[in-house]
Design an enzyme around this catalytic site. Structure first.
Site, PDB file in Angstrom:
ATOM      1  N   SER A 214      -1.276  11.240   1.525  1.00 45.12           N
ATOM      2  CA  SER A 214      -1.275   9.889   0.942  1.00 45.12           C
ATOM      3  C   SER A 214      -2.174   9.835  -0.290  1.00 45.12           C
ATOM      4  O   SER A 214      -3.034   8.956  -0.425  1.00 45.12           O
ATOM      5  CB  SER A 214      -1.728   8.852   1.984  1.00 45.12           C
TER       6      SER A 214
ATOM      7  N   GLY B 245       0.802  -1.216   0.000  1.00 42.81           N
ATOM      8  CA  GLY B 245       0.000   0.000   0.000  1.00 42.81           C
ATOM      9  C   GLY B 245       0.837   1.269   0.000  1.00 42.81           C
ATOM     10  O   GLY B 245       1.908   1.347  -0.617  1.00 42.81           O
ATOM     11  N   SER B 246       0.368   2.267   0.734  1.00 40.65           N
ATOM     12  CA  SER B 246       0.976   3.599   0.680  1.00 40.65           C
ATOM     13  C   SER B 246       2.380   3.667   1.275  1.00 40.65           C
ATOM     14  O   SER B 246       3.057   4.691   1.115  1.00 40.65           O
ATOM     15  CB  SER B 246       0.078   4.600   1.405  1.00 40.65           C
ATOM     16  N   THR B 247       2.828   2.626   1.942  1.00 39.50           N
ATOM     17  CA  THR B 247       4.174   2.670   2.520  1.00 39.50           C
ATOM     18  C   THR B 247       5.266   2.713   1.453  1.00 39.50           C
ATOM     19  O   THR B 247       6.419   3.022   1.779  1.00 39.50           O
ATOM     20  CB  THR B 247       4.413   1.455   3.443  1.00 39.50           C
ATOM     21  N   VAL B 248       4.939   2.400   0.189  1.00 39.41           N
ATOM     22  CA  VAL B 248       5.956   2.456  -0.861  1.00 39.41           C
ATOM     23  C   VAL B 248       5.904   3.770  -1.647  1.00 39.41           C
ATOM     24  O   VAL B 248       6.719   3.975  -2.557  1.00 39.41           O
ATOM     25  CB  VAL B 248       5.830   1.265  -1.837  1.00 39.41           C
TER      26      VAL B 248
END
Length: 575
Positions: free
Chosen positions: A346, A290-293
């Site tokens: 995000s 998800g958004s962690t990358v």
């Protein structure tokens, strides 16, 4: 000799000659066996009485980085019998079964089933005191051998990392398996004399000394491991989650300082062990990050030279249509965001438009270089590599999903490594589960200036208004990024309804990063499921304790003016 009246005197002489030859041959054989070839008779005698009893060798000690024991070997007594001999002692079976604490009927069945064998275990793993109490009764047909059994002082706290051994003291899971040759000792031999019934007559000598296994010092810090275990367990209870993982890595050395998973198990008592609890989820479970990358997508944009942190992207109205596929932003935005704003909000729309401009190949290259979807080189049993797709031609939909963390699968340990690269100014060092005595060589995979820029941008993600304030640590600047990913369906296409993974990845202190951390909470079901709501508080609590335990100097203490203003405000309030 002259034989009177003998019809065939030569026959008598032949018989005497043959008898003389036989006596000579026998005499020569006696002299040969007793004087010249003595080893033959000695060997035959030894084969019937001399036995070599193995001397068990204890496995090497496993410790944490500070020398705290994580796995030790303790001596135990094992009782055995010769079923063939015991078949003739049926009257003693009830007495033996009672002494062993076993059911007489089951004991009798075991003896009868093994009646044709010469060896059978009666009971294994008794303490020396328990074994001696039984042996002191001098039960017929009951013999003992000395063995070693593994004991794990930290129990369930380090179970997934250390693993365990089987009843024969061979590694079966975790570090015990991956370093089995290093830890396993070499058994010795003791020469003894036994009678035909197997009873010991004389202890002759030690033929070969046992060689113990080597000590293994892991990179794990038991203090941080306890901290991570406690907070992760509390988070699962508070959020009604199914499972969770937490990884702490040293940014400079690549050492894994803590690796906690829930649910866990007690390796000292595995009678009611559930197979699902044995999984080291941090290394085995793969998921879409998800958004962690998104920071790595922004990193690719900055390295391309086409984008700067202050460049703007129009994300209004929060949706982006690509054919039949609609990209949506969860949080509302003002319509125009810079690159830092894309990370703070995000924004899927914003990072997708950036990805369309720079191309998916550059994002793929950055993700590959930081270790996403790649082998970590740890050699941990069952570790999965994940998947980082690489298309010949990147359609817009695949380009967008890659940029905001869908369509690829990673593990928690890979994500921790990737954030370690950002924290280490773009320099990648290999991960290690063993203590590093020197600084390993690294490879510069992200431009240093770009990495430092991203450190500041991720600091704003945590500290800016509207940021992930639950990840903040008093006294320290923290950088990080939350993420929320839907769980893919098992056995069918698409995603499971109302099933999410909550993620938070980051590092601290931002001014000189020392620790990188990843928190994964699987299927929270109570308060919510967003990473900033579920995983960020766990990150903040564990990071606060870790920085203090490692004596890392604070980099966000209030100035004298701020302290004075606070004191005055506090005094005025009390008045």
């Amino acid at each position: 000799m002259k034989l009177e009246g003998a019809l065939y005197p030569w026959r008598f002489r032949v018989v005497l000659g043959l008898l003389a030859l036989m006596v000579g041959a026998i005499s020569w054989r006696i002299v040969d066996l007793h004087v010249i070839d003595r080893a033959f008779l000695q060997g035959q005698g030894d084969a019937r009485s001399v036995r070599h009893i193995p001397i068990p060798a204890h496995r090497g000690l496993i410790t944490d980085r500070n020398g705290e024991p994580l796995a030790v070997s303790t001596p135990v007594t094992t009782l055995w019998t010769n079923p063939k001999d015991l078949m003739g002692l049926r009257d003693h079976w009830p007495v033996i079964a009672k002494a062993l604490g076993q059911d007489p009927k089951i004991f009798a069945q075991r003896i009868e089933q093994n009646a044709n064998r010469e060896f059978m275990y009666l009971v294994r793993g008794l303490t020396p005191e328990q074994g001696q109490a039984i042996l002191s009764q001098k039960l017929p047909g009951v013999y003992s051998i000395e063995e070693f059994r593994r004991f794990y002082p930290a129990g369930e706290v380090t179970a997934h990392v250390v693993g365990f051994t089987d009843v024969d003291d061979r590694g079966r899971e975790g570090v015990e398996l991956s370093f089995d040759e290093w830890l396993a000792g070499v058994p010795g031999k003791r020469q003894v004399l036994k009678d035909r019934r197997g009873r010991l007559i004389k202890d002759v000598q030690v033929a070969r000394n046992a060689k113990p296994g080597k000590t293994l010092a892991l990179s794990i810090d038991l203090r941080l491991q306890y901290l991570a275990h406690r907070e992760l367990r509390n988070a699962l209870v508070e959020n009604g989650a199914k499972a969770g993982s937490l990884v702490i890595a040293d940014v400079k050395t690549g050492e894994i300082l803590a690796m906690a998973n829930q649910p866990t198990y007690n390796p000292n008592n595995r009678r009611n062990l559930q197979p699902a609890a044995m999984r080291n989820r941090a290394m085995i479970d793969v998921f879409e990050p998800g958004s962690t990358v998104k920071p790595f997508s922004i990193s690719a944009a900055l390295e391309s030279g086409r984008w700067k942190p202050e460049d703007k992207v129009d994300v209004y109205p929060g949706t982006l249509q690509i054919g039949r596929y609609t990209i949506r932003d969860v949080s509302r935005s003002e319509g125009v965001l810079d690159l830092t704003g894309i990370l703070i909000k995000s924004s899927n729309v914003g990072v997708s438009k950036v990805a369309f401009d720079i191309g998916a190949e550059s994002i793929y290259r950055v993700m590959q270089q930081v270790g996403l979807g790649q082998d970590t080189g740890l050699g941990f049993p069952g570790e999965r590599v994940g998947n980082l797709p690489n298309h010949r031609k990147w359609p817009k939909a695949e380009t967008a999903t890659l940029a905001y963390g869908y369509g690829l699968s990673v593990t928690a340990i890979q994500l921790a490594h990737a954030y370690s690269v950002l924290a280490n100014n773009g320099r990648s060092v290999p991960l290690s589960l063993t203590r590093a005595d020197s600084l390993p060589d690294g490879v510069q995979v992200i431009d240093e200036s770009v990495a430092k820029t991203l450190q500041g941008m991720l600091q704003q993600v945590v500290e800016a208004p509207g940021g992930v304030f639950r990840a903040q640590v008093p006294g320290y600047h923290v950088s990080g990024k939350s993420g929320t990913a839907r769980k893919a369906s098992v056995g069918s296409k698409g995603y499971t309804q109302n099933a999410y993974r909550s993620l938070f990845a980051g590092f601290a202190p931002s001014s000189n990063p020392r620790i990188a951390m990843v928190v994964v909470i699987d299927e929270p079901s109570k308060a919510g499921y967003f990473g900033g709501l579920v995983s960020a508080p766990v990150f903040g609590k564990v990071m606060a304790g870790a920085l203090r335990l490692m004596n890392v100097a604070p980099d966000n203490l209030p100035t004298e003016e701020q302290q004075t203003a606070t004191a005055v405000t506090g005094k005025g309030g009390r008045i």
